[in-house]
Design a protein around this motif. Sequence first.
Motif, mmCIF file in Angstrom:
data_model
loop_
_atom_site.group_PDB
_atom_site.id
_atom_site.type_symbol
_atom_site.label_atom_id
_atom_site.label_comp_id
_atom_site.label_asym_id
_atom_site.label_seq_id
_atom_site.Cartn_x
_atom_site.Cartn_y
_atom_site.Cartn_z
ATOM 1 N N GLY A 1 44.211 46.116 37.279
ATOM 2 C CA GLY A 1 44.229 47.473 37.806
ATOM 3 C C GLY A 1 43.928 48.519 36.757
ATOM 4 N N ASP A 2 43.261 49.559 37.184
ATOM 5 C CA ASP A 2 42.986 50.734 36.366
ATOM 6 C C ASP A 2 43.349 51.920 37.246
ATOM 7 N N GLU A 3 44.258 52.767 36.785
ATOM 8 C CA GLU A 3 44.746 53.861 37.618
ATOM 9 C C GLU A 3 43.643 54.825 38.037
ATOM 10 N N CYS A 4 42.558 54.870 37.292
ATOM 11 C CA CYS A 4 41.452 55.763 37.647
ATOM 12 C C CYS A 4 40.407 55.083 38.531
ATOM 13 N N GLN A 5 40.195 53.768 38.323
ATOM 14 C CA GLN A 5 39.113 53.094 39.024
ATOM 15 C C GLN A 5 39.564 52.152 40.123
ATOM 16 N N GLY A 6 40.819 51.752 40.145
ATOM 17 C CA GLY A 6 41.297 50.893 41.212
ATOM 18 C C GLY A 6 41.579 49.474 40.766
ATOM 19 N N LEU A 7 41.535 48.562 41.732
ATOM 20 C CA LEU A 7 41.876 47.161 41.515
ATOM 21 C C LEU A 7 40.631 46.289 41.377
ATOM 22 N N ALA A 8 40.803 45.186 40.663
ATOM 23 C CA ALA A 8 39.753 44.166 40.559
ATOM 24 C C ALA A 8 40.438 42.812 40.680
ATOM 25 N N ILE A 9 39.751 41.872 41.281
ATOM 26 C CA ILE A 9 40.276 40.518 41.430
ATOM 27 C C ILE A 9 39.310 39.571 40.744
ATOM 28 N N ILE A 10 39.842 38.684 39.910
ATOM 29 C CA ILE A 10 39.009 37.723 39.199
ATOM 30 C C ILE A 10 39.679 36.350 39.292
ATOM 31 N N SER A 11 38.878 35.312 39.384
ATOM 32 C CA SER A 11 39.457 33.974 39.467
ATOM 33 C C SER A 11 40.085 33.622 38.125
ATOM 34 N N GLU A 12 41.092 32.783 38.181
ATOM 35 C CA GLU A 12 41.780 32.363 36.962
ATOM 36 C C GLU A 12 40.796 31.699 35.996
ATOM 37 N N ARG A 13 39.923 30.823 36.518
ATOM 38 C CA ARG A 13 38.997 30.107 35.638
ATOM 39 C C ARG A 13 38.021 31.067 34.974
ATOM 40 N N ALA A 14 37.530 32.074 35.699
ATOM 41 C CA ALA A 14 36.614 33.047 35.096
ATOM 42 C C ALA A 14 37.341 33.883 34.039
ATOM 43 N N PHE A 15 38.585 34.238 34.334
ATOM 44 C CA PHE A 15 39.380 35.015 33.378
ATOM 45 C C PHE A 15 39.614 34.208 32.097
ATOM 46 N N LEU A 16 39.965 32.932 32.256
ATOM 47 C CA LEU A 16 40.216 32.088 31.091
ATOM 48 C C LEU A 16 38.938 31.865 30.271
ATOM 49 N N GLU A 17 37.803 31.710 30.950
ATOM 50 C CA GLU A 17 36.524 31.575 30.241
ATOM 51 C C GLU A 17 36.231 32.832 29.430
ATOM 52 N N MET A 18 36.446 33.978 30.055
ATOM 53 C CA MET A 18 36.206 35.249 29.380
ATOM 54 C C MET A 18 37.157 35.417 28.195
ATOM 55 N N ALA A 19 38.414 35.081 28.385
ATOM 56 C CA ALA A 19 39.396 35.178 27.303
ATOM 57 C C ALA A 19 39.031 34.232 26.159
ATOM 58 N N GLY A 20 38.560 33.049 26.487
ATOM 59 C CA GLY A 20 38.137 32.086 25.462
ATOM 60 C C GLY A 20 36.972 32.606 24.638
ATOM 61 N N LYS A 21 36.006 33.219 25.294
ATOM 62 C CA LYS A 21 34.859 33.787 24.589
ATOM 63 C C LYS A 21 35.295 34.930 23.678
ATOM 64 N N MET A 22 36.229 35.737 24.151
ATOM 65 C CA MET A 22 36.740 36.840 23.332
ATOM 66 C C MET A 22 37.467 36.291 22.113
ATOM 67 N N GLN A 23 38.248 35.237 22.309
ATOM 68 C CA GLN A 23 38.977 34.613 21.204
ATOM 69 C C GLN A 23 38.014 34.064 20.159
ATOM 70 N N GLU A 24 36.921 33.429 20.620
ATOM 71 C CA GLU A 24 35.910 32.900 19.698
ATOM 72 C C GLU A 24 35.301 34.023 18.852
ATOM 73 N N LYS A 25 35.010 35.158 19.482
ATOM 74 C CA LYS A 25 34.436 36.285 18.747
ATOM 75 C C LYS A 25 35.411 36.807 17.705
ATOM 76 N N VAL A 26 36.683 36.876 18.067
ATOM 77 C CA VAL A 26 37.692 37.348 17.120
ATOM 78 C C VAL A 26 37.777 36.388 15.937
ATOM 79 N N GLU A 27 37.784 35.096 16.226
ATOM 80 C CA GLU A 27 37.877 34.103 15.167
ATOM 81 C C GLU A 27 36.661 34.155 14.242
ATOM 82 N N LYS A 28 35.459 34.352 14.817
ATOM 83 C CA LYS A 28 34.248 34.436 14.005
ATOM 84 C C LYS A 28 34.247 35.697 13.143
#
Length: 144
Positions: free
Chosen positions: A114-141
Motif C-alpha cells: 500500500g501507498d497512501e497516495c497511490q493505493g493498493l497493489a497485489i503481487i504474488s509471493e513468488r514474484a515478490f521473492l524473485e524481486m527481493a532476491g534480485k535486490m539482494q544480489e545487487k546489494v551484495e555486488k
Amino acid sequence: MFCDNLISLRKMSGMSQEELAEQINVSRQTLSKYETGESLPNIEQCKAIADVFGVTLDDLVNYEKGDNYGLGVPPKGKHIFGMVTVGDKGQIVIPAKARKLFQIHPGDNLIVLGDECQGLAIISERAFLEMAGKMQEKVEKSNV
C-alpha cells in the motif's frame, strides 16, 4: 473500431495528422483516409502505428471503449479487469481474466502493498521473492 482508436490515440498524444503520418511514412492524406475509414493501412503500417502509441496491435484494431469503462486504448501491459466488491471481512474476488494472465491459483499466497497516495497493489509471493532476491544480489555486488 480502428478509425476511432486511431483518432483517439492521436489526439490523446497531442499529435497532428501530419506528425503521425511522418512517423509511419505515409502522407497526411493517407492518414486522413485511415481516420475516416475510406481505407485501411497494411499490417506493417498498423504495427508502426501501434508502436508509436505503445499499444498492442490487437487493441489498436479491435479495442472497444466499452471494454475499459469508456477509457481509451490501454498501453501495452496495462489492464483494467473490472470492478470487485469488498466483502464484510475485506475479501475480494480477483477476476478470472486477471487470475489467468497472472497465473494465480487457489492456495497461492499474495502480498498486498500500500501507498497512501497511490493505493493498493497485489503481487504474488513468488514474484515478490524473485524481486527481493534480485535486490539482494545487487546489494551484495555493490558491497564488494
